[in-house]
Scaffold this active site. Sequence first.
Site, short mmCIF file in Angstrom:
data_model
loop_
_atom_site.label_atom_id
_atom_site.label_comp_id
_atom_site.label_asym_id
_atom_site.label_seq_id
_atom_site.Cartn_x
_atom_site.Cartn_y
_atom_site.Cartn_z
N ASP A 6 32.72 -56.53 93.68
CA ASP A 6 33.52 -57.26 94.66
C ASP A 6 34.62 -58.17 94.11
OD1 ASP A 6 31.17 -56.25 95.55
OD2 ASP A 6 30.62 -57.93 96.79
N TRP A 54 30.80 -60.69 89.49
CA TRP A 54 31.37 -59.59 88.69
C TRP A 54 32.47 -60.09 87.77
CZ3 TRP A 54 28.92 -55.04 88.42
CH2 TRP A 54 28.04 -54.71 89.45
N GLU A 98 19.41 -60.32 90.02
CA GLU A 98 20.56 -59.48 90.39
C GLU A 98 21.49 -59.29 89.19
OE1 GLU A 98 22.65 -61.25 93.63
OE2 GLU A 98 23.71 -59.41 94.18
C1 9YW Z 1 27.81 -57.42 99.54
C2 9YW Z 1 24.04 -54.92 97.44
C3 9YW Z 1 25.49 -55.11 97.06
C4 9YW Z 1 25.90 -54.21 95.89
C5 9YW Z 1 27.29 -54.57 95.38
C6 9YW Z 1 27.35 -56.04 95.09
C7 9YW Z 1 26.97 -56.81 96.34
C8 9YW Z 1 28.11 -57.66 98.17
O1 9YW Z 1 25.68 -56.48 96.76
O2 9YW Z 1 27.88 -56.55 97.34
O3 9YW Z 1 27.51 -58.46 100.19
O4 9YW Z 1 27.87 -56.27 99.98
O5 9YW Z 1 28.61 -56.42 94.62
O6 9YW Z 1 27.60 -53.81 94.23
O7 9YW Z 1 25.88 -52.90 96.28
O8 9YW Z 1 23.22 -55.08 96.32
#
Ligand code: 9YW
Length: 419
Positions: free
Chosen positions: A168, A349, A392
């Site tokens: 993200d 990230w 995480e």
């Molecule tokens: C969001 C679920 C997701 C991952 C992504 C990570 C985060 C943020 O969490 O996304 O709120 O969607 O960046 O890679 O798939 O674990």
Amino acid sequence: MNLHDEAAKVLLGNWRGHNTIPAPGLYPHQWSWDSAFIAIGLRHLSPLRAQRELESLFGAQWADGRVPHIVFDPSAPREGYFPGPDFWRSEQVNGPMHADTSGIVQPPVHALAAWEVFTADPETARRRGFLERLYPRLVSWHGYLRRSRDLGGRGLVSIVHPWESGMDNSPSWDVPLQRVEPVPAGEFRRRDLEHADASERPTDVDYGRYVRLAATYRDHGYADRLDVHEFAAEDPLTNALLAASEDALARIARELGESPQPHEEEVARLRDALSLLHADGLFHSFDVHGGSLIRGGSVAGLVPLVVPGLPQAQELVDTATGPRFRVDELGLAPSYDLTDPLFDPSRYWRGPAWFNITWLLQRGLTDHGANELARALRGGMLEAASRSGFREYVDPRTAEGRGAHHFSWTAAVVLDLLI
Ligand code: 9YW
């Protein structure tokens, strides 16, 4: 409890009957690429559940082939996650009988997962017609990306939202995001900050921009045209995983008595096209509107190591072990260049190490014969999980845990490494 049993406890605890949530609290629904990594670990505990994990995700596939990045659990509180089903309004496209989903996608690691799940128990998979049923859906998923997402016209898939990258708030998106007018923070309610420390999450300005991009896409009926998307980036991770997944589709086709040739050709085509993203020992995203590479140090640029026969593999190994990533020494892959002033060891990230990415690199290194380095990453991941639990992400320099606890793909990757 030993590490294996602890990992199993996390994964089984996050199982919700048809799928596994990424983590309790913060992520109460099904996420697309999480489910693929989860299935890779879950196959060692229950091949049947691992098959179901992917089947439930593909059950929510759209008619145009896209696999949504979130499938909402109707039994979870409707307002528990933002942006939830009332924001995405997927029923306006898919009708009321379809599952509520988001309208964006995540990296295409699913065919690779489907093949790995099949190999864990071919007999049950054959009896259930697992690959027979999934193969046409995987083909249509890749078809959507190839057909609707070649927004730059260069034979590469564009992502249209930072969430689609899976990474993200990567510094890679800072420049293209500057063109996007953020929705003011008062106009939406962030639910993530109720579960995680603000210093370890994206900022409000980032979030405002994410909301603007997603709302614009929705308001255009999720049409994929360059004039709809203020953000369009040819991302090396997405395109490399598509190539690796086409390679898996070739295996799946062979198992089903179909021709692997179209998939093999696609691997070769993507391998060539990826070279458009290569510079300075790394791959970079291409900003379609800006017309240039986003030169920086995202770990996404090392992920093409998963592509079979990648001609730049040795260069990537050199970059991975050089001062920018030091993966041999750390046993983990920082998400951003350690030497860059933008590196932040705690913020999501922008520096922390993630287990799914380190696992992909470990796999790619093995495929390219860099076995010693692959072993160092395996050891690093197991050690970080023993020290910090199934977090995480972790500080890549100290392996101190950050973000959510009981994180499913961390547990899944650890299980896969232990077996
Ligand atoms: C969001 C679920 C997701 C991952 C992504 C990570 C985060 C943020 O969490 O996304 O709120 O969607 O960046 O890679 O798939 O674990």
